[in-house]
Motif scaffolding. Structure first.
Motif, PDB file in Angstrom:
ATOM      1  N   PRO A 224       0.843  -1.193   0.000  1.00 23.18           N
ATOM      2  CA  PRO A 224       0.000   0.000   0.000  1.00 23.18           C
ATOM      3  C   PRO A 224       0.882   1.250   0.000  1.00 23.18           C
ATOM      4  N   VAL A 225       0.542   2.179  -0.870  1.00 19.93           N
ATOM      5  CA  VAL A 225       1.302   3.418  -1.044  1.00 19.93           C
ATOM      6  C   VAL A 225       0.370   4.595  -0.796  1.00 19.93           C
ATOM      7  N   ILE A 226       0.826   5.539   0.011  1.00 21.65           N
ATOM      8  CA  ILE A 226       0.101   6.792   0.190  1.00 21.65           C
ATOM      9  C   ILE A 226       1.011   7.916  -0.277  1.00 21.65           C
ATOM     10  N   GLU A 227       0.497   8.698  -1.207  1.00 20.21           N
ATOM     11  CA  GLU A 227       1.224   9.826  -1.807  1.00 20.21           C
ATOM     12  C   GLU A 227       0.932  11.090  -1.003  1.00 20.21           C
ATOM     13  N   VAL A 228       1.982  11.816  -0.660  1.00 24.25           N
ATOM     14  CA  VAL A 228       1.856  13.036   0.136  1.00 24.25           C
ATOM     15  C   VAL A 228       2.509  14.204  -0.597  1.00 24.25           C
ATOM     16  N   HIS A 229       1.836  15.343  -0.558  1.00 24.35           N
ATOM     17  CA  HIS A 229       2.404  16.598  -1.059  1.00 24.35           C
ATOM     18  C   HIS A 229       2.123  17.685  -0.041  1.00 24.35           C
ATOM     19  N   VAL A 230       3.120  18.476   0.274  1.00 28.41           N
ATOM     20  CA  VAL A 230       2.977  19.560   1.238  1.00 28.41           C
ATOM     21  C   VAL A 230       2.028  20.627   0.691  1.00 28.41           C
ATOM     22  N   THR A 231       2.156  20.934  -0.593  1.00 26.04           N
ATOM     23  CA  THR A 231       1.276  21.917  -1.231  1.00 26.04           C
ATOM     24  C   THR A 231       0.172  21.193  -1.995  1.00 26.04           C
ATOM     25  N   ASN A 232      -0.844  21.947  -2.359  1.00 29.11           N
ATOM     26  CA  ASN A 232      -1.903  21.407  -3.205  1.00 29.11           C
ATOM     27  C   ASN A 232      -1.433  21.513  -4.648  1.00 29.11           C
ATOM     28  N   ILE A 233      -0.989  20.407  -5.194  1.00 28.19           N
ATOM     29  CA  ILE A 233      -0.418  20.417  -6.550  1.00 28.19           C
ATOM     30  C   ILE A 233      -1.448  20.848  -7.599  1.00 28.19           C
ATOM     31  N   HIS A 234      -2.728  20.750  -7.283  1.00 23.48           N
ATOM     32  CA  HIS A 234      -3.775  21.119  -8.240  1.00 23.48           C
ATOM     33  C   HIS A 234      -4.047  22.626  -8.266  1.00 23.48           C
TER      34      HIS A 234
END
Length: 149
Positions: A96-106
């Motif tokens: 299982p992989v959970i992707e994290v980004h500090v900023t909202n890439i969208h």
């Protein structure tokens, strides 16, 4: 002892807290690691925490995780939008992989709106600052709980 969760950080995350603080805040990667380790202890998890600016090194850690880890939390940084090789390594991990980004890439530049990782991740957390790592660890602990009994 159960297998660790790998927390993997891609390029430029070593500059967290210093690079573009108006976007990424002032929390450093060392701060994130300390927070993750404290939370992991509360949740009964162990961690392997890594950062690299070298794609091959990241892929080697993902390959090692295939046998050694219970799951992966990853902030792929710029590789999110460019690396099919990283995506393929994560898919081949069978974890299982959970992707994290500090900023909202969208909410950022259009080229950041596409993620090669999101399609194989069980979840994506973006735009909540560094607390995204804690949320990812909590979610992964819940996903893994039935498998650990």
């Amino acid at each position: 002892m159960s297998k660790p969760v790998y927390v993997l950080n891609g390029p430029n995350l070593n500059l967290l807290g210093k690079r573009e603080p108006h976007l990424y805040g002032s929390t450093t990667l060392a701060d994130v690691e300390a927070e993750c380790r404290a939370l992991a202890a509360e949740l009964g998890l162990t961690l392997e925490f890594h950062q690299s600016n070298h794609e091959g090194q990241m892929i080697d850690w993902i390959h090692a995780a295939r046998e050694a880890a219970a799951g992966i939390v990853i902030n792929p940084g710029g590789w999110t939008h460019t690396s099919v090789a990283l995506r393929d390594a994560l898919a081949a991990s069978d974890l299982p992989v959970i992707e994290v980004h500090v900023t909202n890439i969208h909410k950022r530049e259009e080229f950041r709106h596409h993620s090669y990782v999101s399609g194989i991740a069980v979840g994506v957390i973006a735009g909540l600052g560094t607390q995204g790592y804690a949320l990812a660890l909590r979610a992964l602990q819940r996903l893994l709980a039935p498998a650990q009994h």
